[in-house]
Structure formats: C-alpha cells, structure tokens
Design an enzyme around this catalytic site. Structure first.
Site, short mmCIF file in Angstrom:
data_model
loop_
_atom_site.label_atom_id
_atom_site.label_comp_id
_atom_site.label_asym_id
_atom_site.label_seq_id
_atom_site.Cartn_x
_atom_site.Cartn_y
_atom_site.Cartn_z
N ASP A 73 0.87 -1.17 0.00
CA ASP A 73 0.00 0.00 0.00
C ASP A 73 0.92 1.22 0.00
O ASP A 73 1.51 1.57 1.01
CB ASP A 73 -0.89 -0.01 1.24
CG ASP A 73 -1.70 1.28 1.40
OD1 ASP A 73 -1.73 2.08 0.45
OD2 ASP A 73 -2.29 1.48 2.49
N LYS A 125 2.89 11.49 -3.52
CA LYS A 125 1.91 10.73 -4.30
C LYS A 125 0.88 11.66 -4.96
O LYS A 125 0.32 11.32 -6.00
CB LYS A 125 1.21 9.74 -3.36
CG LYS A 125 0.14 8.86 -4.01
CD LYS A 125 -0.39 7.90 -2.97
CE LYS A 125 -1.55 7.09 -3.48
NZ LYS A 125 -2.06 6.15 -2.45
N ASP A 185 -12.92 5.01 1.25
CA ASP A 185 -11.47 5.07 1.51
C ASP A 185 -11.01 6.52 1.52
O ASP A 185 -10.83 7.14 0.46
CB ASP A 185 -10.73 4.27 0.42
CG ASP A 185 -9.23 4.20 0.66
OD1 ASP A 185 -8.73 4.83 1.60
OD2 ASP A 185 -8.54 3.50 -0.12
#
Length: 607
Positions: free
Chosen positions: A10, A72, A195
């Site tokens: 992850d 990210k 999420d």
C-alpha cells in the site's frame, strides 16, 4: 515447486505498508522500528545521505526544504495542472518543471522525478520485506487510488522498476480493502468501500459472492485527504497568529513544518478527545529579538467546523457513485471504512447518516489495503486460490475527433481487462495519414480531458473524404493501463502504441535511475557491513579491556604481563582501524582481535 512470493504494498500518501501471505494467512510486516506502517517521506541530508520513513520524518523540521512528503499527490501529473500549482504554494520543498513538462522535486542540488521519489519509498518497503523473508522479494502487487489516471498508474509502475520490483499487478485501493474484508469468508453482499486516506479519496461499490469480487462502480478525488484536513488547522492557526502578532508564519519554513506536525497531532488527538492543546514555544523570533509563542486550545467542534465541507465533498461523490451503479442506499449491505481519516468521528457520523447504517469494523483502516494487495499477489500464483477480481476503469477512454470533440470508446466503470473498437472515416480528400489523439475523461470537449498520447497512422491510400475506413481499438489491461491500435481496413496498414503520456520518463532515464539505485543499494550494503564490523570490533575491545583489568592483579606473572602488553597493542590497533572505511581491513582487524581475546582468556584461565 516453490511458489512465487509476492509482497503486497500500500503506497500511501502519508504512510505505506507491506504485507505477505504465508500458509494462507496475510501478515503485515513491521519495519525496523517495530511499526506496521512507514511514513511516506523522503529526505536528503546536507551530507547527501538519503533518509526514508521515520528517520526522514524526525528531521523534517530542521531540513524542511529537502524533505518530501505527500509526493503521491504529484506523481503522474503535468506541470501546468492546478494540483501542482496548489502544492507549490503549500509545500516547503522546491517543485520545478522537468524536461517533459512533468514535475520534478529539487533536493540539494539534484532534481528528482516523482517516480524516483516513490521508488525510494518502495525500496525501503522492499528492504523491510527482505529483513522478514530472509531474501529480497522480486515481485509485488501495488495499490493505487481507484481514481488514478493512466499516467499516474504508469508512473507508479516506473517507480517499481526503478526500485527493482516487478509490479505484477496494480489494483485499486478500495478493491484491495474489499479482498481483506471478504477473503476466506462466506459473504454474499453488496458493499461500499469508503477510503479516505492522507491524500486521496475513493469510493467503490462491489458485489461479493462465492469468491467473486465484482466492482460495480468507482469514483473519487485524487486531491482530497488528510493533508487537506491538516491544512485547515494550519490555516486557522496562522490566521489567528497573524491577527495577534502581525506575523505570517507560512513564510518561515521551520515554523511551517512545526505547524504541520502540530496540526497532524491535533487532528489525531481530536479523534479520541473533545479538545487538545497546541503548544509551539518560540515559534518565531522578531527582529528585535522578542520570542513569540503559539499557545492555544482547539475543540473537536471547532475542527469539524473547519473541515466539514471536505467530508461533504466525499458524500457527494458517494451519491454519484451509487447512481452510476444504479443502486439505492438501501441496496448496500455493508460499509467498510479504510484510511486513517476514517478515524475522525465526524467522518464516521456523516457516512453512517448517508448510508443509513454504521460502518463495519471488520478491517484495520491502515493495514487492509496492503493485506488485500498481498492476497491478490498470492492468488495470481496459486492455482488453488479461488478468487476472481473484476475491477473497473475509473475514467472513460477515447479519441479526439474532427472539430475538437471527444468520442469515448470505453466508458467509465467498464470491467477490466477489456477492449473495444470503433470504425472512423477520413474527413479530407486524398488523406494519406491520420493522427490518433488518445484521451481520458468525461467531457464531450476533448480539450477538457487528459491527453494520454498520440500517434500517426500513415501510408493510407488516396481516396475521397469519408471513403477510407479506419478501425481504432482500445485495450485496458488488468492494471488499468491503456494500449491503442489503428488499422486501415482495406490495406490492413496498422500502427499501435502502449500509450505513454508526453510527461512520462524515457526508457533511458528509467535505466539510469535503475543503475543509480543499484549503486545506492551497494553503498548501503557496504555501509551496513562496515557498521556491523565496527560494532563487532567495539564489542571485542570492551571484552579485551575487561580482561586487561582482570590481569592487573597478576603483576608478578611474567607470562600475563607479556600477554597484557600484546592485548594492549591489539586494542590500540583496533582503535586505529575503527577510524578507517576499508571493510576488508576492518574484518581482518576484527578476526585478529577475536583471536587475541581468545588467547588472552586462555592465559588468564591457566594462571
């Protein structure tokens, strides 16, 4: 035959996690510090040393200019995107344009691509796994936000290559969480995976039944997460401080980093407490030498008021995703919360109110995604594993047509892998070539969608407009990566590409980064071996010094006096060797000192 060992990763915005399936059980692998998650932070020190994870986070305040967090959010984006502009205004590290209109980060005197930064984090996780497995893993399943574009997925794959990992599959984070939720269980349900992580938000609706995980629809926002909640606290604190002291703390890099840390801590505290104290002494020193302090209290209600619109944005996306799946709220049997931000009570409350039921507590919000990735990795190489994962593409894919329009060939939320073709005709007389412009997005106006790439189909026969027929075929792999081909149906002339955005790294750049990474690993290994040799010598020196103290009572024994003199020489030689950096010399010194310790011990025993 021994099965392939595939790790699940992850690669989160704030924290990352690595997992492995052994004997049918998924295990999260702790790092050297014993933590199951590792901060997604990279830093370069003044001496040029690379720091990753907790070590990078610890020094962020004093080295904020050369410490990268939330990278990210930038990976796979173009230089002129709104998200990059926003990051340039809020991040302390220097963001610069790259040679392909891509984004680079300048640390010390070197510019790093975003895949390169991510590869450093992946490399750290690879080392964590190696320490647990006893061998370096070669294959990995890596997760990405469901709403990641093709360019972002490719950049993630590039990061894996640079890190020396074969990314055998990229899967969406909420889909991975669903595997952690439903694997090995007799579940027949329609579930929603909500999420909300450090940098991104995703919502996926799935049908789970008899080992089949069928994604019905997915959507999200790749620039909505915990970082934005932190930013609201920082904005609140800096505004209050400026109003009181007429000082903008955002212009002070060290102060801003301290504010970031304090905001994150306050956010976490307010998930379990009604109020928290924020104390930052000596946050700023005025020109006259007066020290200013930031001391305040924030309540949970105040924080929720600052950030409730961010939560409402996620609920709006949830509503649209249900409509896309042609479902009502009552059709959802279970809601699973994933990501650190779902610990916020107001998030849980809003989600429960929207779906009409409290969320399930069956998965760990920080570990579920990595566990699901590991489960998928094991299933790929285990013929006995009865799992079928049917994921979807989050964006429509198509080409730009004459007049600037967008013709979708594969609609959003189509199950992948998939392919689709469409026949187009020429638009000009005697047209001998056609440019195929590949795009991703939902707008009918091509300019509002994301350009994935383009190529030219040439060598066409001359013919009146509308007579030539050209078949364009799109294929999307299980990773969500696009390839396109175009064929003149009469002559069978064909051109095809695996779409690579103009902002992507070139093959030569990737190879150079791979070589540099291998050099770094070699230096790291030698450095580790050198430190181990030093530690061994220091231990032997302490042992020898203890023996020499024991020998002080035997001043009349000539043999011991002579042995003690040799021992003293060996210790001095070892101290000199400790100052060097020659691994071979260090190991030879350690071996010689060990023999000297054994010899001296034997002399003392005889006496």
């Amino acid at each position: 035959m021994e099965r392939e060992r595939v790790i699940g990763i992850d690669l989160g915005t704030t924290n990352c996690c690595v997992s492995i399936v052994e004997a049918g059980v998924a295990t999260v692998i702790p790092n050297k510090g014993g933590y199951k998650t590792t901060p997604s932070i990279v830093a370069i020190t003044e001496s040029g040393r690379r720091l990753v994870g907790q070590m990078a986070k610890r020094q962020a305040i004093t080295n904020s200019r050369h410490t990268v967090y939330a990278s990210k959010r930038l990976i796979g984006r173009k230089w002129d995107s709104a998200e990059v502009r926003h990051s340039m205004e809020t991040c302390p590290y220097e963001i610069v344009t790259g040679p392909h209109d891509d984004v680079r980060i300048k640390l010390r005197e070197k510019e790093y691509s975003l895949p390169e930064i991510s590869s450093m984090i992946l490399q750290e996780l690879k080392l964590v796994a190696e320490g647990y497995l006893g061998e370096a893993p070669e294959k990995a399943v890596v997760t990405v936000p469901a709403y990641f574009s093709d360019a972002q997925r490719r950049a993630t794959k590039d990061a894996g290559r640079i890190a020396g990992l074969d990314i055998v599959r990229i899967i969406n984070e909420p889909t991975a969480a669903s595997l952690a939720y439903g694997f090995g269980k007799d579940i027949d349900a329609t579930v929603a995976i909500y999420d909300l992580g450090g940098g991104t938000f995703d919502i996926s609706i799935l049908d789970i039944s008899e080992g089949v995980f069928d994604v019905l629809s997915t959507a999200g926002d790749t620039f909505l997460g915990g970082e934005d909640f932190d930013a609201r606290i920082i904005e609140h604190l800096t505004y209050a401080f400026a109003r009181e002291h007429k000082v903008d703390l955002r212009k002070d890099e060290m102060a801003l980093q301290r504010l970031r840390d304090a905001a994150e801590k306050a956010k976490i505290d307010l998930s379990s407490r009604q109020e928290t104290e924020i104390s930052l002494p000596f946050i700023y020193t005025k020109e006259d030498g007066e020290a200013l302090h930031l001391q305040t209290t924030m309540t949970r209600d105040e924080f929720e008021e600052l950030a409730v619109d961010l939560i409402h944005r996620t609920i709006k996306i949830c509503r649209a995703t249900l409509q896309e799946a042609e479902l009502e709220v009552d059709d959802i049997d279970d809601v699973i919360l994933v990501g650190g931000m779902t610990r916020m009570p107001r998030v849980q409350q809003e989600v429960a109110e929207f779906f009409g039921k409290p969320a399930s507590k069956n998965v760990h919000p920080d570990e579920a995604v990595a566990i699901g990735a590991a489960i998928q990795g094991a299933a790929l190489f285990d013929e006995d594993e009865d799992i079928l994962l049917l994921d979807v593409t989050p964006h429509s894919l198509g080409i730009m047509v004459h007049g600037g329009g967008f013709e979708p060939l594969i609609e959003a939320n189509s199950t992948i892998p998939t392919s689709h073709s469409h026949i187009f005709t020429s638009v000009r007389d005697n047209q001998t070539s056609v440019k195929i412009v590949v795009m991703q997005g939902e707008s009918e106006n091509a300019s509002e969608n994301e350009l994935l790439g383009e190529f030219v189909l040439s060598g066409l026969r001359r013919a009146p407009a509308g007579e030539l027929e050209i078949e364009v075929e799109f294929e999307i792999s299980s990773d969500g990566i696009v390839s396109v081909s175009a064929t003149d149906l009469e002559t069978k002339v064909e051109q095809s590409i695996t779409v690579a955005a103009s902002s992507s790294l070139t093959e030569s750049e990737i190879q150079q980064m791979i070589d540099e990474n291998e050099d770094y690993l070699m230096d790291l290994k030698q450095g580790t071996e050198l430190e181990n040799a030093r530690a061994r010598i220091r231990g032997l020196v302490r042992t020898m010094e203890g023996l020499m103290r024991d020998a002080e009572d035997f001043i009349d024994d000539a043999i011991i006096v002579e042995a003690r003199g040799k021992a003293s020489e060996a210790v001095e030689h070892a101290r000199v060797a400790l100052l060097g950096t020659d691994l071979g010399a260090m190991l030879s010194t350690a071996d010689a000192l060990e023999l000297a310790v054994e010899a001296f011990s034997e002399v003392l025993e005889v006496s």
